[in-house]
Design an enzyme around this catalytic site. Structure first.
Site, PDB file in Angstrom:
ATOM      1  N   ARG A 149      14.032 -34.313 -35.524  1.00 22.28           N
ATOM      2  CA  ARG A 149      13.242 -33.006 -35.478  1.00 22.28           C
ATOM      3  C   ARG A 149      13.726 -32.809 -33.867  1.00 22.28           C
ATOM      4  O   ARG A 149      14.179 -31.280 -34.209  1.00 22.28           O
ATOM      5  CB  ARG A 149      11.625 -33.297 -34.983  1.00 22.28           C
ATOM      6  CG  ARG A 149      10.527 -31.995 -34.682  1.00 22.28           C
ATOM      7  CD  ARG A 149       9.814 -32.171 -34.618  1.00 22.28           C
ATOM      8  NE  ARG A 149       8.535 -31.135 -34.593  1.00 22.28           N
ATOM      9  CZ  ARG A 149       7.941 -31.030 -33.499  1.00 22.28           C
ATOM     10  NH1 ARG A 149       8.234 -31.843 -31.951  1.00 22.28           N
ATOM     11  NH2 ARG A 149       7.265 -29.777 -32.950  1.00 22.28           N
ATOM     12  N   ILE A 161       8.884 -24.336 -33.694  1.00 28.12           N
ATOM     13  CA  ILE A 161       8.791 -24.858 -34.208  1.00 28.12           C
ATOM     14  C   ILE A 161       8.041 -25.748 -34.432  1.00 28.12           C
ATOM     15  O   ILE A 161       6.900 -25.731 -33.989  1.00 28.12           O
ATOM     16  CB  ILE A 161       9.650 -26.323 -34.504  1.00 28.12           C
ATOM     17  CG1 ILE A 161      10.120 -27.509 -34.959  1.00 28.12           C
ATOM     18  CG2 ILE A 161       9.461 -27.220 -32.186  1.00 28.12           C
ATOM     19  CD1 ILE A 161      11.099 -28.262 -34.696  1.00 28.12           C
ATOM     20  N   SER A 162       7.306 -25.543 -36.053  1.00 29.65           N
ATOM     21  CA  SER A 162       5.659 -25.974 -36.178  1.00 29.65           C
ATOM     22  C   SER A 162       5.120 -27.573 -35.586  1.00 29.65           C
ATOM     23  O   SER A 162       5.848 -28.646 -35.180  1.00 29.65           O
ATOM     24  CB  SER A 162       5.237 -25.936 -37.250  1.00 29.65           C
ATOM     25  OG  SER A 162       5.509 -25.141 -38.153  1.00 29.65           O
ATOM     26  N   GLN A 163       4.142 -27.446 -35.352  1.00 24.62           N
ATOM     27  CA  GLN A 163       3.562 -29.136 -34.985  1.00 24.62           C
ATOM     28  C   GLN A 163       3.705 -29.508 -36.436  1.00 24.62           C
ATOM     29  O   GLN A 163       3.395 -29.205 -37.494  1.00 24.62           O
ATOM     30  CB  GLN A 163       1.674 -29.014 -35.037  1.00 24.62           C
ATOM     31  CG  GLN A 163       1.279 -29.910 -34.301  1.00 24.62           C
ATOM     32  CD  GLN A 163      -0.565 -30.190 -34.455  1.00 24.62           C
ATOM     33  OE1 GLN A 163      -0.848 -28.726 -34.530  1.00 24.62           O
ATOM     34  NE2 GLN A 163      -1.580 -30.936 -34.875  1.00 24.62           N
ATOM     35  N   PRO A 164       4.531 -30.824 -36.248  1.00 28.82           N
ATOM     36  CA  PRO A 164       4.504 -31.883 -37.450  1.00 28.82           C
ATOM     37  C   PRO A 164       3.077 -32.051 -37.752  1.00 28.82           C
ATOM     38  O   PRO A 164       3.232 -32.588 -38.952  1.00 28.82           O
ATOM     39  CB  PRO A 164       4.917 -33.190 -36.260  1.00 28.82           C
ATOM     40  CG  PRO A 164       5.945 -32.842 -35.008  1.00 28.82           C
ATOM     41  CD  PRO A 164       4.686 -31.480 -35.232  1.00 28.82           C
TER      42      PRO A 164
END
Length: 221
Positions: A38, A64-67
């Site tokens: 990431r 960048i989206s939350q995992p």
């Protein structure tokens, strides 16, 4: 990257994967998340936070989206490995990289050209050869490559765009955040011969999806 920084990222990644595994039960999804670096999809000054379970800014007002959300959305597609998947909202390219390990081919579209170019370059550099990135056209999606077995939308729409339903193959699944600008519900649509079946998967929050059938492109984000 210094050795101590590398060690911290490894420890943070292990802890994050354990946290995601409490919500995401598909071991193939967890494995894909473990294999995608990431930090490579983030600005250098934020890479130390790469494995914190939160969205982070990349550029142009995007994140960048939350995992955890990446894991949930990916799992909701119920991929087996031979699918052709469309992603709306390439952003950093991180979600596309995860999908590439679980599907045969990924088509990703991004309306912000510099983000599309950067994501495409990183994906190529890291060897994700089954991903193609395009700058979005006037219609939401990428009709030239339709139909798709799965469609994932990493931006929020006030409703499910009909154009995406048209691009979805019968038997395919569409995962999209639907709701207001402030709060949405993550929704899975399964396209069956008898019509579309909808399932709500839980609350979420995303940047707005802009274009016909979603939020007007000229409206504030």
């Amino acid at each position: 990257m210094a050795t101590n920084e590398t060690g911290k990222l490894a420890r943070d990644r292990t802890a994050l994967l354990a946290e995601i595994a409490t919500e995401t039960k598909d071991p193939r999804v967890i494995d894909a998340l473990s294999r995608v670096p990431r930090e490579r999809f983030m600005p250098e000054d934020l890479r130390e936070f790469a494995y914190e379970n939160r969205p982070l800014p990349i550029a142009y007002g995007q994140t960048i989206s939350q995992p955890l959300i990446v894991g949930m959305m990916t799992e909701a597609l119920m991929l087996k490995g031979d699918e052709r998947v469309l992603e709306i909202g390439t952003g950093s390219g991180y979600q596309a990289a995860v999908l590439s390990l679980l599907a045969a081919h990924v088509v990703s579209v991004e309306r912000i050209a510099p983000l599309a170019e950067r994501a495409s370059a990183i994906l190529r550099e890291l060897g994700y050869e089954n991903v193609e990135v395009h700058v979005a056209g006037e219609e939401i999606g990428w009709p030239e490559g339709a139909p798709y077995d799965g469609i994932i939308v990493t931006a929020a729409s006030p409703d499910v765009p009909l154009s995406l339903l048209r691009q979805l193959a019968t038997g395919g699944r569409l995962v999209i955040p639907v709701g207001s600008r402030e709060l949405q519900e993550l929704v899975r649509i399964e396209k069956t011969p008898g019509g579309a079946k909808r399932q709500n998967l839980g609350p979420c929050r995303f940047v707005p999806l802009l274009g016909p059938g979603a939020w007007p492109a000229g409206s504030p984000s």
